[in-house]
Design a protein around this motif. Structure first.
Motif, short mmCIF file in Angstrom:
data_model
loop_
_atom_site.label_atom_id
_atom_site.label_comp_id
_atom_site.label_asym_id
_atom_site.label_seq_id
_atom_site.Cartn_x
_atom_site.Cartn_y
_atom_site.Cartn_z
N LEU A 46 42.92 38.92 36.61
CA LEU A 46 44.16 38.27 37.64
C LEU A 46 45.08 39.17 37.93
O LEU A 46 45.57 39.49 38.94
N PHE A 47 45.37 40.03 36.79
CA PHE A 47 46.52 41.14 37.04
C PHE A 47 45.79 42.14 37.90
O PHE A 47 46.66 42.85 38.43
N CYS A 48 44.65 42.57 37.44
CA CYS A 48 44.05 43.48 38.56
C CYS A 48 44.07 43.46 39.91
O CYS A 48 44.25 44.20 40.77
N ASP A 49 43.84 42.24 40.31
CA ASP A 49 44.02 41.41 41.65
C ASP A 49 45.18 41.65 42.35
O ASP A 49 45.31 42.07 43.37
N LEU A 50 46.18 41.36 41.30
CA LEU A 50 47.61 41.64 41.81
C LEU A 50 47.92 42.97 42.27
O LEU A 50 48.62 43.32 43.14
N ALA A 51 47.38 44.05 41.44
CA ALA A 51 47.63 45.49 41.69
C ALA A 51 46.69 45.81 42.79
O ALA A 51 46.53 47.28 42.89
N GLY A 52 45.77 45.20 43.37
CA GLY A 52 44.82 45.67 44.45
C GLY A 52 43.79 46.40 43.78
O GLY A 52 43.19 47.21 44.29
N LEU A 53 43.52 45.96 42.71
CA LEU A 53 42.23 46.67 41.89
C LEU A 53 41.10 45.89 41.76
O LEU A 53 40.56 45.38 40.67
N GLU A 54 40.73 45.23 43.08
CA GLU A 54 39.55 44.26 43.04
C GLU A 54 38.37 44.45 42.39
O GLU A 54 37.60 43.78 41.84
N GLU A 55 38.02 45.95 42.43
CA GLU A 55 36.80 46.24 42.03
C GLU A 55 36.71 46.09 40.52
O GLU A 55 35.76 45.85 39.88
N ASP A 56 38.08 46.79 39.90
CA ASP A 56 37.97 46.50 38.40
C ASP A 56 37.97 45.02 37.91
O ASP A 56 37.48 44.58 37.01
N ALA A 57 38.76 44.11 38.87
CA ALA A 57 38.79 42.93 38.67
C ALA A 57 37.26 42.06 38.39
O ALA A 57 37.16 41.39 37.52
N ALA A 58 36.72 42.36 39.40
CA ALA A 58 35.15 42.02 39.51
C ALA A 58 34.38 42.49 38.31
O ALA A 58 33.66 41.89 37.94
N TRP A 59 34.43 43.69 37.89
CA TRP A 59 33.89 44.23 36.67
C TRP A 59 34.08 43.53 35.50
O TRP A 59 33.17 43.07 34.76
N PHE A 60 35.51 43.14 35.32
CA PHE A 60 35.80 42.48 34.22
C PHE A 60 35.29 41.07 33.99
O PHE A 60 34.67 40.59 33.05
N ARG A 61 35.36 40.45 35.46
CA ARG A 61 34.81 39.06 35.48
C ARG A 61 33.41 38.84 35.06
O ARG A 61 32.88 37.71 34.62
N ALA A 62 32.68 39.91 35.42
CA ALA A 62 31.12 39.97 35.19
C ALA A 62 30.67 40.21 34.03
O ALA A 62 29.62 40.10 33.47
N LEU A 63 31.73 40.47 33.09
CA LEU A 63 31.11 40.68 31.64
C LEU A 63 30.63 39.74 31.01
O LEU A 63 30.99 38.51 31.17
N PRO A 64 29.57 39.73 29.94
CA PRO A 64 29.25 38.64 29.40
C PRO A 64 30.40 37.95 28.26
O PRO A 64 31.26 38.51 28.08
N PRO A 65 30.14 36.51 27.88
CA PRO A 65 31.36 35.98 27.34
C PRO A 65 31.59 36.99 25.71
O PRO A 65 30.55 37.38 25.42
N TYR A 66 32.86 36.85 25.34
CA TYR A 66 32.97 37.65 24.17
C TYR A 66 32.14 37.07 23.03
O TYR A 66 31.90 35.92 22.85
N ALA A 67 31.55 37.77 22.40
CA ALA A 67 30.73 37.74 21.05
C ALA A 67 30.86 38.30 19.88
O ALA A 67 29.92 38.62 18.98
N GLY A 68 32.16 38.74 19.60
CA GLY A 68 32.54 39.53 18.35
C GLY A 68 32.37 41.03 18.38
O GLY A 68 32.42 41.56 19.74
N HIS A 69 32.14 41.58 17.00
CA HIS A 69 31.93 43.24 17.19
C HIS A 69 30.55 43.35 16.54
O HIS A 69 30.13 42.72 16.00
N THR A 70 30.21 44.62 16.93
CA THR A 70 29.21 45.39 16.23
C THR A 70 29.49 45.81 14.99
O THR A 70 30.80 45.84 14.67
#
Length: 181
Positions: A24-48
């Motif tokens: 949402l904040f990347c979109d506000l800054a005009g960083l739509e490509e970065d915003a889409a990249w973060f949205r496409a990540l799989p759900p959080y599943a902890g650490h290795t």
């Protein structure tokens, strides 16, 4: 958990910070490509076992790149305004939707701590804080009348994203963050 409150688990908060609020904040800054990249990540599943976030390879570098872009743009804005004889008062900005900001920051602080030992949570928190400051100053500097509204809408939408992640009703229910996983 008391009446009128719903727990947001550590996993939900971590997922929200990087896959909902940060875009949402990347979109506000005009960083739509970065915003889409973060949205496409799989759900959080902890650490290795090595302390990295599972399935989020490259997220740390991407977040640091976003922070670098925002920091550079903010420095340029400050220098440009000072050179034009309009120095920005960095201590005088309107409060943006204080209730939403408080709720968002509370869950974000919890999420960044819950993501340790990875630095992804800390970096994501710094990015959306930096973007919100930059957007507010840029709107002030350029006289953009809707900048305040855009920033306020982003904070409200970030709160709604928390509500969605925690399966909350965004109106009238307080989020209480828990350690339950």
């Amino acid at each position: 958990m008391s009446e009128g409150q719903v727990d947001i688990t550590a996993d939900q908060a971590c997922d929200w910070l990087v896959r909902s609020a940060l875009p949402l904040f990347c979109d506000l800054a005009g960083l739509e490509e970065d915003a889409a990249w973060f949205r496409a990540l799989p759900p959080y599943a902890g650490h290795t076992p090595s302390g990295r976030v599972k399935g989020w390879q490259g997220a740390g570098r991407r977040i640091q790149s976003v922070e670098s872009q925002i920091s550079r743009a903010f420095r340029d804005l400050v220098h440009r305004e000072a050179a034009a004889g309009r120095p920005l008062n960095l201590h005088d900005l309107p409060e943006i939707y204080p209730d939403a900001r408080k709720a968002v920051r509370g869950v974000a602080v919890f999420a960044r701590k819950a993501m340790l030992p990875s630095g992804v949570g800390w970096d994501a928190y710094r990015v959306f804080s930096a973007i919100s400051r930059f957007a507010a100053y840029a709107g002030h500097a350029y006289g953009v009348e809707d900048a305040h509204e855009d920033l306020e809408e982003t904070w409200v939408n970030a709160w709604r994203a928390i509500a969605d992640r925690g399966r909350l009703n965004a109106f009238g229910i307080e989020a209480e963050v828990s350690d339950a996983r």
